[in-house]
Motif scaffolding. Structure first.
Motif, short mmCIF file in Angstrom:
data_model
loop_
_atom_site.label_atom_id
_atom_site.label_comp_id
_atom_site.label_asym_id
_atom_site.label_seq_id
_atom_site.Cartn_x
_atom_site.Cartn_y
_atom_site.Cartn_z
N SER A 17 60.69 -6.72 -49.69
CA SER A 17 61.15 -5.33 -49.55
C SER A 17 60.53 -4.46 -50.64
N ARG A 18 60.35 -3.19 -50.32
CA ARG A 18 59.78 -2.26 -51.30
C ARG A 18 60.72 -2.07 -52.49
N VAL A 19 60.11 -1.73 -53.63
CA VAL A 19 60.87 -1.34 -54.81
C VAL A 19 60.55 0.12 -55.11
N LEU A 20 61.59 0.95 -55.18
CA LEU A 20 61.43 2.35 -55.54
C LEU A 20 61.89 2.54 -56.98
N VAL A 21 60.98 2.94 -57.84
CA VAL A 21 61.32 3.25 -59.22
C VAL A 21 61.68 4.73 -59.27
N GLU A 83 67.11 1.32 -45.60
CA GLU A 83 68.23 0.56 -46.16
C GLU A 83 67.78 -0.63 -47.00
N SER A 84 66.65 -1.22 -46.65
CA SER A 84 66.18 -2.41 -47.38
C SER A 84 65.48 -2.09 -48.69
N ASP A 85 65.18 -0.81 -48.95
CA ASP A 85 64.50 -0.44 -50.19
C ASP A 85 65.37 -0.76 -51.41
N GLN A 86 64.71 -1.29 -52.43
CA GLN A 86 65.39 -1.65 -53.67
C GLN A 86 65.11 -0.57 -54.72
N ILE A 87 66.17 -0.06 -55.33
CA ILE A 87 66.03 1.06 -56.27
C ILE A 87 66.22 0.56 -57.71
N GLY A 104 69.01 3.36 -49.86
CA GLY A 104 68.54 2.07 -50.32
C GLY A 104 69.62 1.34 -51.11
N ARG A 105 69.19 0.31 -51.85
CA ARG A 105 70.12 -0.49 -52.65
C ARG A 105 69.73 -0.38 -54.11
#
Length: 336
Positions: A17-21, A83-87, A104-105
């Motif tokens: 899953s993607r990671v959003l910084v 929804e699967s994006d990790q923050i 996201g999460r």
């Protein structure tokens, strides 16, 4: 810190899953630097990473640095968050008004500001003793053996220097160590030029209005700008007044789209800017910070007026002249 660091963070992230910084809204140099460092850390580890922010890049020097040092940034509107994006939030805390909820999460928070409450996210690395969030991220990168190329080292240097007022405010050994290592790798000539040349001729009018609105109570300076002002100029103005030898505590209030923003500075360890700011705002706004500096916001419909807000700061201890030994004086040129 025991149990914290890159490996622990990696263990909590899903590589599929993607990671959003995410930075705080209207990010400053330290937030962008920390986000870029986290991007490099995760990208090198094989994650798909996006750096995103809300609001605008208000600082001209920061906009130039983003271009010069090739910092990958995207506004929230440009990112289709799923929804699967990790923050991972850097230099901010989820729940603060300057940190937007983007979906996201939220997996982690890495910050150096005192949190408003205990974090409940899976990963929280909050080091309030550090002068800059960029110093924390530097240690993450150093821990995995990152090669600090010019662009990365330069923006991290700028983040440290901006948040510590050129290593003179709230700086700790960790910040000094990070600066020493990064200085050998980055383009400090370009970075320092951008920081020192942040103002333009157009900003001189704001300085004139700030001087005209100044109200002094002992060593407490209270300044209200009825016009809007960007984050960088407000910080420079607050530091300008704090550089006067008779002043040890500064509150600068300026208009924004949604209400009133505040920049607070203190040279008195007995008057912590962040604590006094929180006590002053109470139920009318939100803010916080460190001993030497803080920031806050008051919605337009909750603003108590210039006189009342100044009184609230005095009651919270901003004008405590007993420890500073200065002679109390009143300047009647204020906006009240």
């Amino acid at each position: 810190m025991s149990g914290l660091g890159p490996e622990k963070l990696f263990s909590l992230l899903d590589r599929d899953s993607r990671v959003l910084v995410q930075t705080h809204d209207y990010p400053d140099h330290d937030a962008v630097a920390a986000a870029f460092g986290m991007f490099r850390l995760l990208d090198d580890a094989g994650y798909t990473v996006i750096v995103c922010y809300g609001g605008l890049l208000q600082s001209a020097s920061l906009r130039d640095a983003v271009v010069d040092f090739q910092v990958p940034l995207e506004r929230f509107e440009e990112v289709d968050v799923v929804e699967s994006d990790q923050i991972i939030i850097v230099d901010g805390f989820l729940g603060n008004k300057n940190v937007s909820s983007i979906g996201g999460r939220v997996i982690g928070v890495i910050d150096h500001h005192p949190p408003p409450w205990e974090p409940t996210v899976p990963y929280a690395d909050i080091r309030t003793e550090y002068g800059a969030c960029a110093s924390i991220i530097y240690e993450y990168l150093a821990a995995v053996g990152t090669e600090f190329e010019r662009n990365l080292a330069s923006i991290l240097l700028m983040g440290i220097m901006m948040d510590t007022a050129y290593l003179t405010r709230g700086v700790e050994q960790q910040d000094l160590d990070a600066f020493y290592r990064l200085y050998q790798k980055g383009d400090w000539n370009r970075g320092s030029y951008l920081l020192k040349n942040a103002l333009s001729i157009e900003d001189l009018g704001i300085f004139r209005k700030a001087l005209d609105s100044l109200v002094l109570s002992g060593d407490f300076a209270y300044v209200v700008l009825e016009d809007s002002c960007n984050q960088e100029v407000s910080g420079i103005l607050a530091d300008f007044f704090l550089n006067l030898r008779e002043i040890r505590f500064v509150v600068l209030v300026y208009r924004s789209e949604d209400g009133y923003n505040l920049s607070v500075r203190s040279n008195d360890p007995y008057r912590a800017a962040g604590i006094i700011l929180k006590q002053t705002l109470g139920d009318i706004g939100q803010g916080g910070g460190h001993i030497h500096m803080g920031g806050g916001v008051i919605p337009a419909d909750a603003y108590p007026g210039n006189q009342q807000l100044r009184s609230r700061f005095l009651e919270a201890g901003a004008g405590d002249t007993k420890r500073s030994g200065t002679r109390k004086q009143e300047n009647t040129r204020g906006t009240e």
